[in-house]
Design a protein around this motif. Structure first.
Motif, PDB file in Angstrom:
ATOM      1  N   ALA A 162       0.843  -1.200   0.000  1.00 12.65           N
ATOM      2  CA  ALA A 162       0.000   0.000   0.000  1.00 12.65           C
ATOM      3  C   ALA A 162       0.875   1.245   0.000  1.00 12.65           C
ATOM      4  O   ALA A 162       0.684   2.168  -0.811  1.00 12.65           O
ATOM      5  CB  ALA A 162      -0.930  -0.008   1.209  1.00 12.65           C
ATOM      6  N   ILE A 163       1.858   1.288   0.907  1.00 11.91           N
ATOM      7  CA  ILE A 163       2.744   2.447   0.980  1.00 11.91           C
ATOM      8  C   ILE A 163       3.553   2.598  -0.306  1.00 11.91           C
ATOM      9  O   ILE A 163       3.735   3.724  -0.811  1.00 11.91           O
ATOM     10  CB  ILE A 163       3.677   2.340   2.209  1.00 11.91           C
ATOM     11  N   ASP A 164       4.024   1.484  -0.872  1.00 13.70           N
ATOM     12  CA  ASP A 164       4.788   1.554  -2.127  1.00 13.70           C
ATOM     13  C   ASP A 164       3.965   2.207  -3.230  1.00 13.70           C
ATOM     14  O   ASP A 164       4.475   3.064  -3.974  1.00 13.70           O
ATOM     15  CB  ASP A 164       5.204   0.143  -2.565  1.00 13.70           C
ATOM     16  N   ASN A 165       2.705   1.827  -3.345  1.00 17.16           N
ATOM     17  CA  ASN A 165       1.868   2.372  -4.409  1.00 17.16           C
ATOM     18  C   ASN A 165       1.487   3.826  -4.162  1.00 17.16           C
ATOM     19  O   ASN A 165       1.493   4.650  -5.085  1.00 17.16           O
ATOM     20  CB  ASN A 165       0.618   1.511  -4.585  1.00 17.16           C
ATOM     21  N   TYR A 166       1.182   4.168  -2.910  1.00 21.91           N
ATOM     22  CA  TYR A 166       0.912   5.573  -2.605  1.00 21.91           C
ATOM     23  C   TYR A 166       2.152   6.430  -2.884  1.00 21.91           C
ATOM     24  O   TYR A 166       2.045   7.559  -3.388  1.00 21.91           O
ATOM     25  CB  TYR A 166       0.505   5.736  -1.140  1.00 21.91           C
ATOM     26  N   LEU A 181      -1.917  11.725   2.409  1.00 28.33           N
ATOM     27  CA  LEU A 181      -2.883  11.415   3.471  1.00 28.33           C
ATOM     28  C   LEU A 181      -3.008   9.911   3.678  1.00 28.33           C
ATOM     29  O   LEU A 181      -3.030   9.432   4.817  1.00 28.33           O
ATOM     30  CB  LEU A 181      -4.247  12.016   3.123  1.00 28.33           C
ATOM     31  N   LYS A 182      -3.073   9.172   2.583  1.00 31.50           N
ATOM     32  CA  LYS A 182      -3.253   7.729   2.710  1.00 31.50           C
ATOM     33  C   LYS A 182      -1.987   7.041   3.220  1.00 31.50           C
ATOM     34  O   LYS A 182      -2.079   6.037   3.928  1.00 31.50           O
ATOM     35  CB  LYS A 182      -3.682   7.129   1.371  1.00 31.50           C
ATOM     36  N   ILE A 183      -0.822   7.568   2.891  1.00 34.08           N
ATOM     37  CA  ILE A 183       0.407   7.020   3.496  1.00 34.08           C
ATOM     38  C   ILE A 183       0.324   7.196   5.012  1.00 34.08           C
ATOM     39  O   ILE A 183       0.632   6.279   5.786  1.00 34.08           O
ATOM     40  CB  ILE A 183       1.660   7.728   2.946  1.00 34.08           C
ATOM     41  N   ALA A 184      -0.120   8.387   5.417  1.00 34.23           N
ATOM     42  CA  ALA A 184      -0.289   8.639   6.859  1.00 34.23           C
ATOM     43  C   ALA A 184      -1.286   7.661   7.468  1.00 34.23           C
ATOM     44  O   ALA A 184      -1.074   7.152   8.580  1.00 34.23           O
ATOM     45  CB  ALA A 184      -0.746  10.079   7.081  1.00 34.23           C
ATOM     46  N   ASP A 185      -2.366   7.363   6.758  1.00 30.39           N
ATOM     47  CA  ASP A 185      -3.377   6.436   7.286  1.00 30.39           C
ATOM     48  C   ASP A 185      -2.787   5.040   7.516  1.00 30.39           C
ATOM     49  O   ASP A 185      -3.093   4.386   8.522  1.00 30.39           O
ATOM     50  CB  ASP A 185      -4.560   6.339   6.316  1.00 30.39           C
TER      51      ASP A 185
END
Length: 596
Positions: A162-166, A181-185
């Motif tokens: 998930a983090i790689d794609n964000y 924001l989504k990396i933070a999530d």
């Protein structure tokens, strides 16, 4: 058959609506928008162009001019718009229809992208992943493709991917706030709060009005117990969006732990005006209870019960049972006690029933409950005391300051409440002179700096005897009248819980007492609770206490901790010369309860 009119062979009547170029560009529409004649009339009447009008017009135009690539591209775009609308409305059959229509005209990366979203919505994550990856194969620099693939991995709890794609999404679009924001999530989900803060701050650097970043930052600072930072962020967020009920609710949490309870109440009340939920009502109930506003607390908690989610019902009922105990409302107490039979809160309810029956003078019922429920803990000394109640009441009364006790008794108004103005006058009439007399008449909410008037709270507790509800009402009311807010309320709560432990409970050791009460004190004042938890660092011996001065409530807490630990006679405390009279009074109170 002879044709009546040449118009009989006309399938469509298309009208071309001239659009403002800026409006057309903003909405990705052709400057000359084809509309069916009947739709044009409706659009002109309503001054609106619904999606279905646009689709019908473009479909008609493309059918008439099949090779017009200009209008074909717009039709494909609006098929995908229609797909998104159907997907949002969970009309999956029509969503699939629009996908296929777009594919028939022009197959490109968008088809795989939206097909991936379609399968994700259906819960078919493998097909969603395959299509999103095909989308990125077709268009490797598509930031939203990586973003949605990140969302898919996040939902599947595959956090590294998930983090790689964000991260790839924000590499392509440097100002992609949703990506940060989504990396933070993901980081928040994995308790990597400090790292999450950096990405949320990046969001705010890009967009100072990005409210979601402020909201998450506030939550993180609350989790990290950085309550001043949380309050600051919440205030900044409310400057951007003053109608965000969740931020008011989160800020109330920060304010309560900063010992700013009046402000916490105001924040919760604002949240409720924007959106009524059971959990906001419950938190407001607890804050009203902290301030001694018991009838208000009951009113909002009963409203919470009316709208409660199933998982919250019994928590709300046990809270209402506690409030019924405090105000000694027998009808309410029976109602909520009976409602908790067979629930996970029943043992706690039995505990409260013992205290309620004791406050009503039902000594035999209390004994019977204790005998029939040996598993109930917390009443190790009570059974023996019930046979010698007058003796123990006399022991409590021997520690009263009669001038103060009489002043309190004479200050109870017709509603059974202590009148702080009358109390101030009665104390003054008995020759007592102190700054706290004016505090009793001070109607502000400004916290007082030190525990002046400590002896008033002590005597109020001693007067309450074995009545649990009365001890709650008296201690909270006197603490609030004297010290208004802040650490004073936390200190008053600490004195109350110590009194109740010694009178009704097991006479817990300092360590056990702290363990049992730390969470409640934390709700009253986090800083106060932190000192409470680290008590070993603040213990003083008797000689040190003789020379110690209480300048604020933190000092009073340090004396309290030390006095509970020290074993010393009342005679020694009375004979020795203390530099600060407040230290002596507090030690006599603690020693009297320790020896009860």
């Amino acid at each position: 058959m002879k044709e009546v009119s040449r118009l009989n062979n006309i399938k469509y009547a298309i009208v071309y609506l001239d659009l403002d170029p800026d409006y057309a560009k903003l909405n990705n529409l052709p400057v000359k928008l084809p509309l069916l004649a009947e739709d044009f009339q409706k659009a002109r009447a309503t001054n609106k162009i619904p999606l279905e009008y646009i689709l019908r017009g473009l479909e008609a135009e493309v059918e008439v001019n099949k090779n017009n690539k200009y209008y074909l591209s717009y039709l494909v775009y609006y098929y995908y718009e229609a797909f998104k609308k159907c997907l949002y409305e969970e009309n999956y059959e029509m969503a699939e229809t629009y996908l296929n229509k777009a594919k028939e005209i022009y197959l490109d990366y968008r088809y795989y992208f939206y097909t991936g979203l379609y399968f994700k919505k259906l819960g078919n994550y493998e097909m969603a992943e395959l299509n999103l990856k095909q989308c990125l194969k077709e268009k490797p620099n598509f930031a939203y493709g990586y973003f949605e693939l990140g969302n898919l991995m996040f939902e599947r709890k595959i956090y590294d991917e998930a983090i790689d794609n964000y991260s790839k999404a924000v590499e392509i679009e440097k100002d992609f706030t949703l990506g940060y924001l989504k990396i933070a999530d993901v980081l928040i989900e994995n308790a990597r709060y400090e790292e999450a803060i950096n990405y949320l701050q990046k969001c705010i650097e890009i967009d100072k009005n990005f409210i979601s970043a402020y909201e998450r930052l506030g939550v993180i600072f609350n989790v990290l117990q950085r309550y001043n930072d949380a309050n600051y962020i919440h205030q900044k967020a409310l400057e951007i969006d003053e109608n965000n009920f969740q931020i008011y609710y989160n800020n109330a949490h920060s304010l309560a732990r900063l010992a700013r309870h009046h402000e916490a109440i105001e924040s919760l009340e604002k949240a409720l005006k924007l959106q009524e939920t059971d959990y906001v009502l419950h938190e407001l109930c607890l804050e009203y209870k902290n301030m001694g506003r018991y009838l208000d607390a009951i009113e909002v908690e009963e409203r919470a019960l009316e709208i409660a989610q199933e998982e919250n019902i019994n928590l709300i009922r046990i809270t209402l049972l506690k409030l019924a105990l405090i105000v000694e409302d027998e009808e309410r107490f029976k109602k909520y006690f009976n409602s908790l039979h067979g629930t996970e809160f029943y043992q706690a309810a039995l505990h409260l029933k013992i205290l309620f029956d004791l406050s009503q003078g039902k000594i035999n019922e209390v004994k019977e409950t204790l005998l029939q429920n040996e598993e109930i803990v917390g009443f190790g000394l009570l059974f023996e005391r019930l046979d010698n109640l007058d003796y123990y009441l006399d022991k409590l009364e021997t520690n009263l300051d009669n001038e103060i006790a009489d002043s309190i008794m004479e200050s109870i108004n017709e509603f059974g409440m202590i009148d702080p103005f009358l109390l101030s006058d009665n104390l003054e009439a008995r020759g007592i002179k102190s700054e706290y007399l004016n505090w009793l008449k001070d109607l502000s909410d400004n916290p007082k700096p030190s525990p002046e008037g400590l002896e008033i709270v002590i005597n109020g507790l001693l007067l309450s005897g074995f009545n649990y509800g009365l001890s709650e009402r008296v201690a909270v009311a006197l603490s609030r009248y004297l010290w208004k807010d802040g650490n004073g309320l936390a200190f008053g709560r600490l004195l109350l819980r110590f009194y109740q432990d010694r009178v009704f409970g097991d006479k817990a050791s300092l360590e056990v007492f702290i363990e049992e009460n730390i969470e409640e004190i934390k709700d009253m004042s986090f800083y106060f609770a932190r000192i409470f938890a680290q008590y070993d660092d603040y213990l003083m011996d008797f000689d040190s206490l003789l020379e110690f001065e209480i300048k604020d409530f933190i000092d009073a807490l340090k004396v309290f901790i030390s006095a509970v630990r020290i074993e010393i006679s009342k005679e020694e405390v009375s004979i020795e010369k203390f530099k600060d009279e407040k230290v002596r009074k507090l030690m006599i109170f603690i020693d009297a309860l320790n020896r009860l």
